[in-house]
Design a protein around this motif. Structure first.
Motif, PDB file in Angstrom:
ATOM      1  N   LYS A 120      -4.622 -63.205  39.965  1.00 56.29           N
ATOM      2  CA  LYS A 120      -5.350 -61.964  40.242  1.00 56.29           C
ATOM      3  C   LYS A 120      -6.172 -61.527  39.031  1.00 56.29           C
ATOM      4  O   LYS A 120      -5.710 -61.582  37.895  1.00 56.29           O
ATOM      5  N   ILE A 121      -7.378 -61.069  39.315  1.00 61.32           N
ATOM      6  CA  ILE A 121      -8.330 -60.659  38.289  1.00 61.32           C
ATOM      7  C   ILE A 121      -8.051 -59.229  37.847  1.00 61.32           C
ATOM      8  O   ILE A 121      -7.661 -58.374  38.647  1.00 61.32           O
ATOM      9  N   VAL A 171      -8.849 -64.463  41.997  1.00 61.63           N
ATOM     10  CA  VAL A 171      -9.102 -63.587  43.145  1.00 61.63           C
ATOM     11  C   VAL A 171      -8.948 -62.130  42.736  1.00 61.63           C
ATOM     12  O   VAL A 171      -8.200 -61.793  41.812  1.00 61.63           O
ATOM     13  N   LEU A 172      -9.643 -61.266  43.422  1.00 59.78           N
ATOM     14  CA  LEU A 172      -9.526 -59.829  43.170  1.00 59.78           C
ATOM     15  C   LEU A 172      -8.240 -59.299  43.794  1.00 59.78           C
ATOM     16  O   LEU A 172      -7.760 -59.831  44.798  1.00 59.78           O
ATOM     17  N   PRO A 173      -7.660 -58.243  43.204  1.00 64.22           N
ATOM     18  CA  PRO A 173      -6.437 -57.652  43.762  1.00 64.22           C
ATOM     19  C   PRO A 173      -6.662 -57.154  45.189  1.00 64.22           C
ATOM     20  O   PRO A 173      -7.768 -56.744  45.530  1.00 64.22           O
ATOM     21  N   PHE A 224     -16.739 -62.898  44.487  1.00 59.48           N
ATOM     22  CA  PHE A 224     -17.848 -62.652  43.570  1.00 59.48           C
ATOM     23  C   PHE A 224     -18.775 -61.601  44.171  1.00 59.48           C
ATOM     24  O   PHE A 224     -19.270 -60.706  43.470  1.00 59.48           O
ATOM     25  N   TYR A 225     -18.988 -61.706  45.487  1.00 60.38           N
ATOM     26  CA  TYR A 225     -19.898 -60.770  46.158  1.00 60.38           C
ATOM     27  C   TYR A 225     -19.194 -59.508  46.639  1.00 60.38           C
ATOM     28  O   TYR A 225     -19.810 -58.662  47.277  1.00 60.38           O
ATOM     29  N   SER A 248     -19.300 -50.215  46.632  1.00 55.62           N
ATOM     30  CA  SER A 248     -17.940 -49.966  47.132  1.00 55.62           C
ATOM     31  C   SER A 248     -16.955 -51.022  46.624  1.00 55.62           C
ATOM     32  O   SER A 248     -15.845 -51.135  47.135  1.00 55.62           O
ATOM     33  N   GLY A 249     -17.360 -51.778  45.609  1.00 59.49           N
ATOM     34  CA  GLY A 249     -16.511 -52.832  45.068  1.00 59.49           C
ATOM     35  C   GLY A 249     -15.606 -52.340  43.951  1.00 59.49           C
ATOM     36  O   GLY A 249     -15.641 -51.160  43.564  1.00 59.49           O
ATOM     37  N   PRO A 250     -14.784 -53.233  43.402  1.00 60.03           N
ATOM     38  CA  PRO A 250     -13.823 -52.866  42.348  1.00 60.03           C
ATOM     39  C   PRO A 250     -14.461 -52.320  41.078  1.00 60.03           C
ATOM     40  O   PRO A 250     -13.800 -51.654  40.293  1.00 60.03           O
TER      41      PRO A 250
END
Length: 632
Positions: A174-175, A630-632, A587-588, A449-451
């Motif tokens: 996790k990133i 990967v993102l959380p 990434f997107y 609306s991303g992290p």
């Protein structure tokens, strides 16, 4: 210089851990091609890969000291090990090798963690106390040697490099969004962060104490903020020269061939000059076909002047295609393109030598970066209430230039990083010279609306840089240098210097990273380091006038870089676009597709900032795909 890894786990918490340690050790083999060793003791394991520099036949690790109390794995060099050994022999210690590792083990055995303050060198080590079953994990004062760790439900794990630690600890991929935000500001991830959320960097000058798989103490043993000295300039020049020469001599101790990297700049030239006083020197330099970046003519001048055995080669544009190999070593996004020529220079030099001295740290110690001068100039404008009038003057100047010279690309204010800095207060002013994606580009690129959405207006780097800048005195140059020593130096310069050189089993040493020498430089009045016309390294130029011709001191500073804009806008354009467009879905989630598309389709030309932005996105996309991050 070596590679280390180890663990302290909770009871029966991680089946197969010994096999994991063996695999982690194999992933560090490039750091230590001359030998390996592993120690297991119930829930504790230590692994070592050796690059043999001192006492080639002795000094294998893990090594247990004379008392049998301490077993150690150690990456680095202790430059004052002979003095320490003499002191320990007086206390009854008996030595069976000539290695600095045995001296380190016995120092910790006799003095405990208080012994760390006696060490002068570059080091990352883990000392296991057999009586208490407690680990002491330490990183050197300036962060020359890397150390990463994980503390989770299974226990505690550490390693010299991220890929080995991922294998050893079994942590997830996790990133850490904050770490990515820092990367997008600075092009590197500073301590204590890591791009993987579970992994942390041990800060420079810090120690950990670990017991039964748990960190029980996390504390600094050193910080830099030296008291000012009342010393006249002539005496300061004499002492600067003496201290630097002593630092060079300490770094010449080696049982294997030794040389130096030479760019032709002040720092590497003074390092080689100091070496040349003590005997013949092999020097190594790298060049480019683009003359704007090629420093080989300057390096040749210095090599001829000092009569070194000089070696050089040119770096082709397709070397950037080696980034997958380089990325695998970093284990996280890192976008300072200077790492690429250093990777190939290290490979080139490693055919002849196993140790190379460098000029790393000279800018941080003696005020060499141009941004220091710009910040001091703005500070002076503020004191005279002239900052706003000067901004208006710059706007008019840029407008007039665009009218009078229509053949050049039209510019508007702010046209450069120094202009952006004029509009900002500290610590944002500091970031203006380093930041890849300032507010305007963040709004266009970051997914709303991303992290990273909450970081658009207030980047993490502002608070991080501010935490170092604002804790110091009112001297602007001191604040800037010490901020860099705490962030840019260990997070960027020393991180890639270690990883790129150790990829080829080459140890780098720099006399400017001698902490006594660095503390002395920062204890001097700032006017000794920077002239009234904002030229850095004043005292170096004056103290060493007899070793390097003045003309070589006065040439414009280029920095150790590559023609990135030309390469990305030319032979590597398609490759960069392909990797970014085919980036993983996460990434997107971070970036707007339209914003990325606009950046890819824009003309790069000679725009170095735009090239670095594309390069950073390319690096991030490659890293996410390779490491399945990967993102959380």
């Amino acid at each position: 210089m070596c590679g280390i890894a180890g663990y302290s786990i909770k009871e029966n918490s991680l089946p197969g851990i010994q096999r994991r340690l063996e695999k982690a050790s194999s992933l560090l083999s490039h750091r230590g091609p001359d030998g390996s060793g592993i120690y297991f003791d119930n829930r504790i394991g230590l692994a070592h890969r050796r690059l043999a520099i001192i006492d080639i036949t002795g000094g294998a690790q893990p090594l247990t000291g004379a008392t049998g109390k301490i077993t150690i794995v150690f990456n680095g060099e202790i430059y004052n090990f002979s003095e320490l050994k003499h002191d320990l022999e007086k206390k009854g210690c008996v030595f069976t090798t000539r290695s600095d590792t045995e001296v380190l083990a016995n120092t910790i055995s006799i003095y405990g963690k208080a012994g760390i303050e006696k060490l002068k060198g570059m080091f990352a080590f883990c000392a296991l106390d057999h009586n208490s079953k407690r680990m002491l994990v330490v990183r050197d004062r300036l962060g020359v040697k890397p150390l990463f760790y994980v503390e989770n439900s299974f226990g505690f794990f550490f390693a010299s490099e991220i890929p080995a630690l991922l294998t050893l600890s079994g942590c997830d991929r996790k990133i850490d969004p904050e770490a990515l935000d820092l990367f997008l500001s600075l092009r590197y991830v500073p301590h204590p962060f890591c791009a993987f959320k579970e992994i942390r960097r041990l800060p420079p000058g810090h120690l950990l104490e670990v017991e039964k798989g748990k960190i029980v103490n996390n504390a600094p043993f050193w910080s830099i903020n030296p008291a000012k000295r009342n010393m006249d300039y002539t005496q300061a020049c004499i002492e600067t020269k003496e201290r630097f020469d002593q630092a060079v001599v300490k770094r010449l101790v080696s049982d294997v061939p030794l040389g130096a990297f030479l760019s032709g700049g002040i720092d590497s030239s003074l390092t080689v000059a100091g070496m040349a006083l003590r005997g013949p020197v092999k020097t190594f330099s790298i060049g480019f076909e683009d003359e704007r970046f090629n420093e080989l003519p300057y390096a040749r001048q210095i090599a001829d002047h000092l009569k070194t055995d000089h070696h050089e080669f040119y770096l082709p544009a397709d070397s950037l295609l080696k980034t997958p190999e380089i990325l695998a070593l970093f284990g996280e996004p890192f976008a300072n393109e200077t790492a690429i020529p250093l990777y190939f220079l290290s490979k080139f030099a490693s055919r002849e030598v196993k140790v190379a001295l460098t000029g790393d740290g000279g800018d941080e110690a003696f005020g060499g970066y141009k941004r220091y001068g710009h910040c001091l100039f703005i500070k002076r404008l503020e004191r005279l209430f002239l900052r706003r009038p000067y901004c208006r003057l710059r706007k008019t100047s840029i407008w007039a230039e665009s009218i009078l010279n229509r053949s050049r690309k039209k510019k508007s204010f702010p046209a450069r990083s120094a202009d952006r800095a004029l509009l900002l207060n500290q610590p944002m002013r500091y970031l203006a010279f380093l930041e890849l994606f300032p507010l305007g580009s963040r709004k266009l690129l970051f997914h709303p609306s991303g992290p990273l959405a909450e970081k658009i207006v207030h980047p993490t780097a502002v608070d991080l840089i501010g935490s170092f800048y604002n804790q110091l005195n009112d001297d602007e140059l001191d604040r800037l240098q010490i901020t860099d020593i705490n962030t840019y130096l260990p997070g960027d310069i020393l991180f890639y210097s270690d990883h790129m050189s150790m990829a080829h089993g080459l140890e780098l040493r720099s006399p400017f990273l001698d902490h006594d020498c660095l503390e002395f430089a920062l204890s001097l009045p700032s006017k000794y380091r920077m002239t009234t016309d904002r030229k850095g390294k004043r005292i170096l130029r004056d103290a060493f006038f007899d070793r390097i011709p003045k003309a070589m001191f006065e040439r414009p500073k280029k920095g150790f870089s590559i023609p990135l804009a030309r390469w990305i806008g030319g032979p590597l354009k398609n490759k960069v676009q392909e990797v970014i467009m085919d980036a993983p879905d996460d990434f997107y989630r971070l970036f707007e597709k339209q914003g990325v598309s606009n950046l890819l389709s824009s003309e790069i030309g000679k725009d170095g900032l735009k090239a670095r932005r594309l390069w950073s996105l390319f690096i991030m996309a490659k890293w996410m795909a390779r490491f399945k991050a990967v993102l959380p």
